[in-house]
Design a protein around this motif. Structure first.
Motif, mmCIF file in Angstrom:
data_model
loop_
_atom_site.group_PDB
_atom_site.id
_atom_site.type_symbol
_atom_site.label_atom_id
_atom_site.label_comp_id
_atom_site.label_asym_id
_atom_site.label_seq_id
_atom_site.Cartn_x
_atom_site.Cartn_y
_atom_site.Cartn_z
ATOM 1 N N ASN A 140 0.933 -1.064 0.041
ATOM 2 C CA ASN A 140 -0.107 -0.210 -0.026
ATOM 3 C C ASN A 140 0.838 1.254 0.127
ATOM 4 O O ASN A 140 0.286 2.315 0.103
ATOM 5 C CB ASN A 140 -1.154 0.116 1.334
ATOM 6 C CG ASN A 140 -0.363 0.132 2.616
ATOM 7 O OD1 ASN A 140 1.175 -0.118 2.653
ATOM 8 N ND2 ASN A 140 -0.914 0.411 3.795
ATOM 9 N N MET A 177 -3.930 -3.664 -2.867
ATOM 10 C CA MET A 177 -3.608 -2.489 -2.611
ATOM 11 C C MET A 177 -4.275 -2.513 -1.220
ATOM 12 O O MET A 177 -5.697 -1.585 -1.420
ATOM 13 C CB MET A 177 -3.814 -1.311 -3.593
ATOM 14 C CG MET A 177 -2.523 -0.508 -3.631
ATOM 15 S SD MET A 177 -2.853 0.842 -4.923
ATOM 16 C CE MET A 177 -2.382 -0.011 -6.188
ATOM 17 N N SER A 178 -3.748 -2.583 0.003
ATOM 18 C CA SER A 178 -4.737 -2.526 1.116
ATOM 19 C C SER A 178 -3.790 -2.263 2.245
ATOM 20 O O SER A 178 -2.941 -3.027 2.503
ATOM 21 C CB SER A 178 -5.575 -3.832 1.207
ATOM 22 O OG SER A 178 -6.167 -3.731 2.322
ATOM 23 N N ILE A 180 -5.612 1.523 1.453
ATOM 24 C CA ILE A 180 -5.336 2.661 0.908
ATOM 25 C C ILE A 180 -5.250 3.842 1.825
ATOM 26 O O ILE A 180 -6.345 3.997 2.501
ATOM 27 C CB ILE A 180 -6.158 2.871 -0.484
ATOM 28 C CG1 ILE A 180 -5.864 1.691 -1.379
ATOM 29 C CG2 ILE A 180 -5.842 4.471 -0.887
ATOM 30 C CD1 ILE A 180 -6.303 2.125 -2.762
ATOM 31 N N THR A 185 -1.042 6.609 -0.045
ATOM 32 C CA THR A 185 -0.782 5.582 -1.144
ATOM 33 C C THR A 185 -0.818 6.051 -2.431
ATOM 34 O O THR A 185 -1.562 6.566 -2.987
ATOM 35 C CB THR A 185 -2.049 4.605 -0.825
ATOM 36 O OG1 THR A 185 -1.964 4.071 0.556
ATOM 37 C CG2 THR A 185 -1.801 3.358 -1.900
ATOM 38 N N TRP A 187 -1.093 4.931 -5.685
ATOM 39 C CA TRP A 187 -1.866 3.871 -6.075
ATOM 40 C C TRP A 187 -1.125 3.889 -7.714
ATOM 41 O O TRP A 187 -0.936 2.525 -8.299
ATOM 42 C CB TRP A 187 -3.258 3.929 -5.877
ATOM 43 C CG TRP A 187 -3.775 5.379 -6.679
ATOM 44 C CD1 TRP A 187 -4.277 6.340 -5.930
ATOM 45 C CD2 TRP A 187 -4.399 5.263 -7.822
ATOM 46 N NE1 TRP A 187 -4.810 7.178 -6.834
ATOM 47 C CE2 TRP A 187 -5.078 6.621 -7.809
ATOM 48 C CE3 TRP A 187 -4.335 4.446 -9.066
ATOM 49 C CZ2 TRP A 187 -5.662 7.056 -9.475
ATOM 50 C CZ3 TRP A 187 -5.066 5.109 -10.235
ATOM 51 C CH2 TRP A 187 -5.513 6.480 -10.144
ATOM 52 N N LYS A 188 -1.095 4.938 -8.104
ATOM 53 C CA LYS A 188 -0.674 4.805 -9.641
ATOM 54 C C LYS A 188 0.816 4.378 -9.847
ATOM 55 O O LYS A 188 1.206 3.641 -10.634
ATOM 56 C CB LYS A 188 -0.670 6.483 -10.396
ATOM 57 C CG LYS A 188 -1.831 6.443 -11.283
ATOM 58 C CD LYS A 188 -1.747 7.528 -11.995
ATOM 59 C CE LYS A 188 -3.048 8.438 -12.080
ATOM 60 N NZ LYS A 188 -3.070 9.771 -12.560
ATOM 61 N N PHE A 203 -8.203 -3.333 -4.796
ATOM 62 C CA PHE A 203 -8.083 -2.163 -4.170
ATOM 63 C C PHE A 203 -9.112 -2.207 -2.807
ATOM 64 O O PHE A 203 -10.124 -2.639 -2.851
ATOM 65 C CB PHE A 203 -8.289 -0.799 -5.047
ATOM 66 C CG PHE A 203 -7.730 -0.652 -6.099
ATOM 67 C CD1 PHE A 203 -6.292 -0.031 -5.946
ATOM 68 C CD2 PHE A 203 -8.131 -1.278 -7.335
ATOM 69 C CE1 PHE A 203 -5.590 -0.077 -7.152
ATOM 70 C CE2 PHE A 203 -7.363 -1.287 -8.578
ATOM 71 C CZ PHE A 203 -6.188 -0.598 -8.324
ATOM 72 N N ASN A 205 -9.886 0.380 0.861
ATOM 73 C CA ASN A 205 -9.809 1.598 1.299
ATOM 74 C C ASN A 205 -9.335 1.404 2.930
ATOM 75 O O ASN A 205 -9.736 0.424 3.476
ATOM 76 C CB ASN A 205 -10.992 2.627 1.153
ATOM 77 C CG ASN A 205 -12.291 1.802 1.905
ATOM 78 O OD1 ASN A 205 -12.622 1.031 1.400
ATOM 79 N ND2 ASN A 205 -12.719 2.620 2.717
ATOM 80 N N ILE A 250 -9.367 5.670 -10.022
ATOM 81 C CA ILE A 250 -8.903 4.197 -10.296
ATOM 82 C C ILE A 250 -9.704 3.402 -11.286
ATOM 83 O O ILE A 250 -8.829 2.746 -12.205
ATOM 84 C CB ILE A 250 -9.027 3.327 -8.814
ATOM 85 C CG1 ILE A 250 -7.969 4.012 -8.069
ATOM 86 C CG2 ILE A 250 -8.607 1.885 -9.042
ATOM 87 C CD1 ILE A 250 -7.973 3.543 -6.466
ATOM 88 N N HIS A 261 -8.727 -5.281 -12.654
ATOM 89 C CA HIS A 261 -8.753 -4.743 -11.480
ATOM 90 C C HIS A 261 -10.211 -5.071 -10.575
ATOM 91 O O HIS A 261 -11.038 -5.232 -11.474
ATOM 92 C CB HIS A 261 -8.658 -3.115 -11.236
ATOM 93 C CG HIS A 261 -9.743 -2.343 -11.718
ATOM 94 N ND1 HIS A 261 -9.943 -2.394 -13.121
ATOM 95 C CD2 HIS A 261 -10.651 -1.799 -11.305
ATOM 96 C CE1 HIS A 261 -10.878 -1.545 -13.456
ATOM 97 N NE2 HIS A 261 -11.301 -1.221 -12.423
ATOM 98 N N ASN A 263 -12.616 -3.464 -7.356
ATOM 99 C CA ASN A 263 -12.558 -2.548 -6.204
ATOM 100 C C ASN A 263 -13.397 -2.990 -5.019
ATOM 101 O O ASN A 263 -14.631 -3.328 -5.210
ATOM 102 C CB ASN A 263 -13.259 -1.044 -6.619
ATOM 103 C CG ASN A 263 -13.032 -0.224 -5.559
ATOM 104 O OD1 ASN A 263 -12.935 -0.360 -4.583
ATOM 105 N ND2 ASN A 263 -12.780 1.090 -6.312
#
Ligand code: SF4
Length: 280
Positions: A140, A177-178, A180, A185, A187-188, A203, A205, A250, A261, A263
């Protein structure tokens, strides 16, 4: 890292039926987790296992005399692990996860493993023999100082390198990705650094509840005071606009760049909102 209090315990069965949406069974070879993530959702486990020590400072190693009933796993999805990291450092010594893989490798089930440790590479020989196996690695941040503040797991570079090696061995890789962290973070940057060897990005949050809410907000206040107003807005005033806008960014980015991906932002609430919308 602090010293870890290790206890060996006997359990009747390692398999537990799961309430998680994507898993039929979970296996937690340990209770507790030496990775000690400051934001760990599993820290609530302490209440059930009677541990009074701080989260991250104890691990119970589960011994089980009988083999798992793998017949009931055929066609099912098994998750390793939901409330611990099955490749935390003590696994190097006890090899509980490795012995579980030995039992699962010939079973026609889907095996999903989640970890933050490069130790998983030790078991590539078994993972490649499992029929349907996915590995998700949580990353993350690209900032090693931030990572060190938040957990005692493998370094960021080691996690990227682990995903790459798993991918090269034909294992389906997920970069989870956790959690975020708002404004922290990148992310990109994480996507761009890893998209060549990641099959799918997930992903989630940052969700703050329980005892660690204050702890995390205190870190933000001290180390990132410039973002405190935003965190206050999100975590005290319950304003969701930051997450809504980020989820859209995202999604748009991944669509534009053809990046697979999923979410998981406010997953439960979104499902509920959708149900109500459909009903009206
Ligand atoms: S690695 Fe997972 S289970 Fe372990 S402390 Fe971190 S979030 Fe919790």
């Amino acid at each position: 890292m602090n010293e870890i209090i290790v206890k060996e315990i006997q359990v009747k069965d390692l398999l537990t039926k799961s309430n998680l949406p994507d898993s039929d069974y979970v296996i937690n070879p340990y209770t507790g987790c030496a990775h000690g993530c400051r934001y760990c959702y599993a820290s609530f486990m302490k209440r059930f296992s009677g541990h009074k020590e701080p989260w991250g400072s104890f691990v119970d190693v589960k011994h089980c005399d009988k083999l798992m009933n793998t017949k009931k796993l055929i066609g099912k999805t098994v998750f390793l692990s939901s409330v611990t990291d099955c490749y935390q450092p003590i696994e190097e010594q006890y090899e509980k996860t490795r012995s579980i893989l030995k039992q699962l490798r010939d079973v026609d089930c889907t095996l999903n493993i989640s970890t933050k440790s490069k130790l998983i590479l030790r078991d590539i020989d078994l993972l490649t023999k499992c029929k349907h196996c996915t590995v998700s690695m949580s990353i993350n941040t690209l900032d090693e100082d931030f990572r060190r503040k938040m957990d005692h797991a493998s370094t960021i570079e080691d996690r990227f390198s682990t995903l790459k090696q798993l991918h090269e061995h034909g294992i389906y890789t997920i970069l989870f990705m956790s959690p975020i962290f708002p404004m922290l973070t990148d992310w990109k940057g994480i996507i761009e650094k890893s998209r060549d060897f990641v099959d799918c990005f997930w992903f989630e949050n940052l969700n703050l509840r329980g005892t660690y809410k204050k702890e995390i907000l205190d870190i933000i206040k001290t180390d990132y005071p410039q973002y405190m107003d935003l965190y206050d807005q999100i975590y005290h005033k319950k304003d969701k606009s930051y997450w809504q806008s980020l989820a859209k960014d995202i999604h748009d980015y991944c669509m534009e760049h053809k990046i697979p991906h999923i979410n998981y932002f406010y997953h439960e609430e979104l499902v509920e909102e959708k149900k109500q919308k459909n009903a009206s």
